[in-house]
Design an enzyme around this catalytic site. Structure first.
Site, PDB file in Angstrom:
ATOM      1  N   PHE A 110       0.687  -1.568   0.299  1.00  0.00           N
ATOM      2  CA  PHE A 110      -0.053   0.348   0.085  1.00  0.00           C
ATOM      3  C   PHE A 110       0.726   1.275   0.289  1.00  0.00           C
ATOM      4  O   PHE A 110       0.633   2.051   0.556  1.00  0.00           O
ATOM      5  CB  PHE A 110      -1.262  -0.365   1.261  1.00  0.00           C
ATOM      6  CG  PHE A 110      -1.692  -1.280   1.476  1.00  0.00           C
ATOM      7  CD1 PHE A 110      -2.649  -1.194   0.098  1.00  0.00           C
ATOM      8  CD2 PHE A 110      -3.525  -0.997   2.082  1.00  0.00           C
ATOM      9  CE1 PHE A 110      -3.441  -2.643  -0.054  1.00  0.00           C
ATOM     10  CE2 PHE A 110      -4.257  -1.873   2.348  1.00  0.00           C
ATOM     11  CZ  PHE A 110      -4.225  -2.335   1.350  1.00  0.00           C
ATOM     12  N   ASN A 170      -0.134  -7.960   1.307  1.00  0.00           N
ATOM     13  CA  ASN A 170       1.343  -7.185   2.098  1.00  0.00           C
ATOM     14  C   ASN A 170       1.208  -6.232   3.143  1.00  0.00           C
ATOM     15  O   ASN A 170       2.139  -5.784   3.559  1.00  0.00           O
ATOM     16  CB  ASN A 170       1.600  -6.899   0.829  1.00  0.00           C
ATOM     17  CG  ASN A 170       2.088  -7.805  -0.301  1.00  0.00           C
ATOM     18  OD1 ASN A 170       2.548  -8.565  -0.217  1.00  0.00           O
ATOM     19  ND2 ASN A 170       1.198  -7.583  -1.668  1.00  0.00           N
ATOM     20  N   THR A 171      -0.311  -6.119   3.189  1.00  0.00           N
ATOM     21  CA  THR A 171      -0.361  -5.476   4.698  1.00  0.00           C
ATOM     22  C   THR A 171      -0.833  -6.556   5.766  1.00  0.00           C
ATOM     23  O   THR A 171      -2.017  -7.143   6.101  1.00  0.00           O
ATOM     24  CB  THR A 171      -1.118  -4.587   5.025  1.00  0.00           C
ATOM     25  OG1 THR A 171      -1.633  -3.148   3.930  1.00  0.00           O
ATOM     26  CG2 THR A 171      -1.921  -3.364   6.290  1.00  0.00           C
TER      27      THR A 171
HETATM   28  C1  LIG Z   1       1.950  -4.322  -8.947  1.00  0.00           C
HETATM   29  C2  LIG Z   1       0.542  -4.305  -8.113  1.00  0.00           C
HETATM   30  C3  LIG Z   1       0.355  -4.138  -6.638  1.00  0.00           C
HETATM   31  C4  LIG Z   1      -1.171  -4.539  -6.775  1.00  0.00           C
HETATM   32  N1  LIG Z   1      -1.856  -3.481  -5.871  1.00  0.00           N
HETATM   33  C5  LIG Z   1      -3.488  -3.666  -5.428  1.00  0.00           C
HETATM   34  C6  LIG Z   1      -3.652  -2.453  -4.204  1.00  0.00           C
HETATM   35  O1  LIG Z   1      -2.673  -1.822  -4.389  1.00  0.00           O
HETATM   36  N2  LIG Z   1      -4.475  -2.685  -4.228  1.00  0.00           N
HETATM   37  C7  LIG Z   1      -5.647  -3.750  -4.901  1.00  0.00           C
HETATM   38  O2  LIG Z   1      -6.779  -4.244  -4.280  1.00  0.00           O
HETATM   39  N3  LIG Z   1      -4.964  -4.854  -5.778  1.00  0.00           N
HETATM   40  C8  LIG Z   1      -4.015  -4.523  -6.142  1.00  0.00           C
HETATM   41  N4  LIG Z   1      -3.691  -5.186  -6.787  1.00  0.00           N
HETATM   42  C9  LIG Z   1      -4.708  -6.671  -7.487  1.00  0.00           C
HETATM   43  C10 LIG Z   1      -4.649  -6.291  -8.562  1.00  0.00           C
HETATM   44  O3  LIG Z   1      -5.607  -5.867  -8.125  1.00  0.00           O
HETATM   45  C11 LIG Z   1      -5.765  -7.810  -8.942  1.00  0.00           C
HETATM   46  O4  LIG Z   1      -6.493  -8.089  -8.081  1.00  0.00           O
HETATM   47  C12 LIG Z   1      -4.118  -8.385  -9.217  1.00  0.00           C
HETATM   48  O5  LIG Z   1      -3.316  -8.576  -9.427  1.00  0.00           O
HETATM   49  C13 LIG Z   1      -4.689  -9.758  -9.889  1.00  0.00           C
HETATM   50  O6  LIG Z   1      -5.414  -9.340 -10.996  1.00  0.00           O
HETATM   51  P1  LIG Z   1      -4.245  -9.700 -12.252  1.00  0.00           P
HETATM   52  O7  LIG Z   1      -3.953 -11.414 -12.977  1.00  0.00           O
HETATM   53  O8  LIG Z   1      -4.739  -9.272 -13.359  1.00  0.00           O
HETATM   54  O9  LIG Z   1      -3.489  -9.490 -12.423  1.00  0.00           O
HETATM   55  C14 LIG Z   1      -1.919  -4.976  -7.444  1.00  0.00           C
HETATM   56  C15 LIG Z   1      -1.794  -6.235  -8.708  1.00  0.00           C
HETATM   57  C16 LIG Z   1      -0.453  -6.224  -8.856  1.00  0.00           C
HETATM   58  C17 LIG Z   1       0.709  -6.355 -10.066  1.00  0.00           C
END
Ligand SMILES: Cc1cc2nc3c(=O)[nH]c(=O)nc-3n(C[C@H](O)[C@H](O)[C@H](O)COP(=O)(O)O)c2cc1C
Length: 341
Positions: A110, A170-171
């Site tokens: 975060f 991660n929190t």
């Molecule tokens: C680098 C990174 C940062 C992320 N930060 C957040 C976040 O701040 N809040 C959140 O709800 N999900 C966060 N996610 C999760 C994504 O929104 C998503 O739920 C997850 O990556 C699965 O989707 P994908 O396989 O298409 O990446 C993050 C994902 C990545 C890769």
């Protein structure tokens, strides 16, 4: 095409620097207009989406480029996660590409500029297109429920919808808010802070849940009349991976998450009896992936990791492909296809 050419150069950079460049490019580039509503238009939680494909949270953590992303063809954009106070996140390196696996591992924690800065930025928008705001709690907060209530108050007037994120791995301790007693208390606080006229509240859950957790979350979400469940965040599980970074701690996203996240959409569809909209996210990289998620029960879909590998042109490619698949399978609308597998 342009992205295919520049990707090798981008991939020589540290992933976080490359991400910073992507944000800078979106800021500097032409903004474009939000997608127009066509055959894929769909209504969820009282909101009219021009198409069902969204940019997932985490790409635009500070709400700097929602309009540029809408201009790339996404039907909606979720900014955040944003916490009340600014915070630095975990020590670097904390973001890893796993190209052999078409995956990403992150333990960002975060990192964001805080609510005041994001709210000031978002208040200047013209408010065209659907922009959800994903809210989180500060790592060192003494009262995390109060953090979510405060974020709700600040962000509700600026958001098409609020996404309550209690599923980041991660929190430390955050995901315990998914437990039945804690979740009820949290949602009561958020819904009270939102008031009767605020935007719909979505809840974002982890993929790493037992059947009993899924039933409890579904029951509470239905009872509290949430707008949608976002299924899912990254996984702390580790399917077989090839890349040298496979042992890094954090949340895994991208292709190796796909089948797990798809199964969780099926699970939540069964647990809610289809009475609560689902947003499917995790490992979606093609129109076929998006279509399978919709057929499994998702009213909307989102992606993040696939954009790292495919570039921003992915939104238009998937939207075009979805239209073709809908026609092929004889559906007149996305809503009609939801849960039809
Ligand atoms: C680098 C990174 C940062 C992320 N930060 C957040 C976040 O701040 N809040 C959140 O709800 N999900 C966060 N996610 C999760 C994504 O929104 C998503 O739920 C997850 O990556 C699965 O989707 P994908 O396989 O298409 O990446 C993050 C994902 C990545 C890769």
């Amino acid at each position: 095409m342009l992205y295919r050419l520049t990707r090798p150069a981008l991939f020589t950079l540290d992933p976080e620097r490359a991400h910073g460049l992507a944000i800078a490019a979106l800021k500097a580039g032409p903004r474009g207009s939000p997608a127009s509503a066509g055959a894929l238009a769909t209504e969820v939680a009282g909101l009219a989406f021009p198409n069902p494909l969204g940019m997932a949270a985490g790409f635009d953590k500070n709400g700097e480029v929602p309009d540029a992303l809408l201009g790339q063809g996404f039907g909606f954009v979720e900014v955040g996660s944003i916490t009340p106070r600014p915070q630095a996140g975990n020590p670097k390196p904390r973001l890893f590409r796993l190209p052999e696996d078409r995956a990403v591992i992150n333990r960002m924690g975060f990192n964001n500029g805080g609510a005041a800065a994001a709210a000031a930025r978002l208040a200047k928008r013209e408010r065209r297109g659907i922009v959800g705001i994903n809210i989180g709690a500060n790592k060192d907060s003494a009262d995390r429920v109060a953090d979510y209530a405060q974020m709700t108050q600040v962000m509700a007037p600026l958001a098409s919808y609020l996404a309550v994120n209690i599923s980041s791995p991660n929190t430390p301790g955050l995901r315990a808010l998914q437990d039945e007693g804690a979740l009820t208390g949290l949602l009561d606080a958020v819904l009270e802070a939102r008031g009767a006229s605020g935007p719909p509240v979505f809840l974002k859950v982890a993929p790493d849940l037992e059947p009993a957790d899924i039933d409890a979350i579904a029951r509470i979400a239905l009872y509290k009349q949430l707008g949608a469940l976002i299924v899912s965040n990254t996984t702390i599980s580790r399917p077989l991976l090839q890349s040298r970074f496979k042992g890094e701690a954090g949340g895994l996203s991208g292709a190796p998450l796909r089948d797990l996240a798809l199964q969780r959409v099926r699970d939540f569809r069964a647990a809610t009896g289809g009475a609560l909209p689902l947003v499917g996210v995790g490992g979606i990289a093609t129109a076929e992936d998006a279509w399978a998620r919709i057929r499994a029960g998702a009213s909307l879909v989102q992606l993040y990791s696939a954009m790292v590998y495919e570039g921003p042109g992915i939104a238009r490619r998937i939207v075009r492909g979805l239209e073709a698949l809908m026609l092929r399978d004889g559906f007149a609308s996305v809503a009609e296809a939801v849960g039809s597998e």
